[in-house]
Design an enzyme around this catalytic site. Structure first.
Site, PDB file in Angstrom:
ATOM      1  N   ASP A 131       0.875  -1.067  -0.149  1.00  0.00           N
ATOM      2  CA  ASP A 131       0.082  -0.037  -0.128  1.00  0.00           C
ATOM      3  C   ASP A 131       0.911   1.286   0.089  1.00  0.00           C
ATOM      4  O   ASP A 131       2.155   0.973   0.227  1.00  0.00           O
ATOM      5  CB  ASP A 131      -1.025  -0.059   1.244  1.00  0.00           C
ATOM      6  CG  ASP A 131      -1.791   1.247   1.380  1.00  0.00           C
ATOM      7  OD1 ASP A 131      -2.407   1.755   0.467  1.00  0.00           O
ATOM      8  OD2 ASP A 131      -1.656   1.739   2.601  1.00  0.00           O
ATOM      9  N   ASP A 170      -0.130   4.966   1.125  1.00  0.00           N
ATOM     10  CA  ASP A 170      -0.334   5.958   2.115  1.00  0.00           C
ATOM     11  C   ASP A 170      -0.178   5.374   3.417  1.00  0.00           C
ATOM     12  O   ASP A 170      -1.058   4.417   3.711  1.00  0.00           O
ATOM     13  CB  ASP A 170      -1.564   6.932   1.838  1.00  0.00           C
ATOM     14  CG  ASP A 170      -1.698   7.447   0.628  1.00  0.00           C
ATOM     15  OD1 ASP A 170      -0.842   8.336   0.395  1.00  0.00           O
ATOM     16  OD2 ASP A 170      -2.767   7.367   0.060  1.00  0.00           O
TER      17      ASP A 170
HETATM   18  C1  BG6 Z   1      -5.766   5.870   0.479  1.00  0.00           C
HETATM   19  C2  BG6 Z   1      -5.673   6.599   1.814  1.00  0.00           C
HETATM   20  O1  BG6 Z   1      -4.348   5.458   0.166  1.00  0.00           O
HETATM   21  O2  BG6 Z   1      -6.121   6.753  -0.590  1.00  0.00           O
HETATM   22  C3  BG6 Z   1      -7.062   7.558   2.180  1.00  0.00           C
HETATM   23  O3  BG6 Z   1      -5.352   5.985   2.972  1.00  0.00           O
HETATM   24  C4  BG6 Z   1      -7.020   8.468   0.682  1.00  0.00           C
HETATM   25  O4  BG6 Z   1      -6.843   8.380   3.120  1.00  0.00           O
HETATM   26  C5  BG6 Z   1      -7.328   7.559  -0.613  1.00  0.00           C
HETATM   27  O5  BG6 Z   1      -8.711   8.963   0.851  1.00  0.00           O
HETATM   28  C6  BG6 Z   1      -7.773   8.337  -1.729  1.00  0.00           C
HETATM   29  O6  BG6 Z   1      -6.641   9.140  -2.089  1.00  0.00           O
HETATM   30  P1  BG6 Z   1      -6.682  10.315  -2.977  1.00  0.00           P
HETATM   31  O7  BG6 Z   1      -5.307  10.758  -2.960  1.00  0.00           O
HETATM   32  O8  BG6 Z   1      -7.292  10.056  -4.256  1.00  0.00           O
HETATM   33  O9  BG6 Z   1      -7.852  11.461  -2.432  1.00  0.00           O
HETATM   34 MG    MG Z   2      -2.614   3.056   3.601  1.00  0.00          MG
END
Ligand code: BG6
Ligand code: MG
Length: 225
Positions: free
Chosen positions: A9, A11
């Site tokens: 993953d 984030d």
């Molecule tokens: C995930 C995060 O990886 O991505 C979430 O853990 C986030 O917190 C999601 O909302 C979507 O991310 P983005 O960058 O498309 O807004």
């Molecule tokens: Mg994550």
């Protein structure tokens, strides 16, 4: 026995962007006069952008105060805040032990992938200058179903050329652990707040990623299948 691939993953596993997601949502919530805390933020990990907004609105009891197009505009506003934050990231935003662990995997000839539902995954990996450390990147543009659906991990495994049980998935969110499990992979959890499915191996932080230890747990799991 060694796994053939590791799928990460993004984030909260490869990088500390979770704090920037928090700051961007906080900026939006403050502008709207809504309550938003670290506890609510915890529920947003691994959850797509629009669903995250719904969770914040529901927490404040104002879900029905906004139309779908207003919600889309609010999610977009959060993303604009978020983009200004991630463009300032440096190598210091790569989580502890990650670069070393990726180097160990390369040295052992093990394939690596990213499975992230973030639409900013490509930008984040480019800003951190680690895109070339991965053999395949599965992001929001390539899948239709969010985690906990296994689609994103299954796609990554098949693009790397392996079956689910050849792979280890690494996640910090409960939805991600469920996705890895449903994809038939061995799961490693990084500080996951477990509410249902447990990771096969639970670690407190990325600094604890240890190739030999994971291989040992992975082997025991494969032998028990
Ligand atoms: C995930 C995060 O990886 O991505 C979430 O853990 C986030 O917190 C999601 O909302 C979507 O991310 P983005 O960058 O498309 O807004
Ligand atoms: Mg994550």
């Amino acid at each position: 026995m060694q796994p053939k691939a590791f799928i990460f993953d993004l984030d909260g596993v490869l990088t500390s962007t979770d704090k920037y997601h928090f700051l961007a949502w906080k900026q939006l919530a403050d502008r709207l006069g809504l309550d938003f805390t670290e506890t609510v933020n915890e529920k947003l990990k691994g959850v797509d952008r629009l669903t995250s907004l719904e969770i914040i609105l529901a927490h404040n009891g104002v879900s029905d105060k906004f139309s779908d197009s207003e919600k889309a505009a609010l999610a977009n506003e959060k993303n604009e805040y978020y983009k200004t934050l991630i463009l300032k990231m440096t190598k210091a935003d790569i989580l502890p032990g990650i670069e070393n662990f990726l180097a160990v995997l390369r040295e052992k000839g093990i394939k690596t992938g990213v499975a992230s539902v973030s639409k900013n995954a490509d930008t984040v990996l480019s800003v951190l200058n680690i895109k070339n450390r991965f053999d395949y990147i599965a992001d929001a543009a390539k899948v239709t179903k969010p985690k906990p659906d296994p689609e994103i991990f299954a796609l990554c495994a098949s693009e790397l050329g392996f079956e689910g049980n050849d792979c280890v998935g690494v996640e910090d969110a409960q939805s991600g652990i469920e996705a890895i499990t449903a994809a038939g992979m061995f799961s490693v959890g990084i500080g996951v707040e477990v509410t249902s499915v447990h990771p096969r191996l639970e670690l407190g932080s990325t600094a604890e990623l240890d190739f030999e230890k994971i291989c040992e747990a992975y082997t025991a799991w494969r032998n028990s299948q």
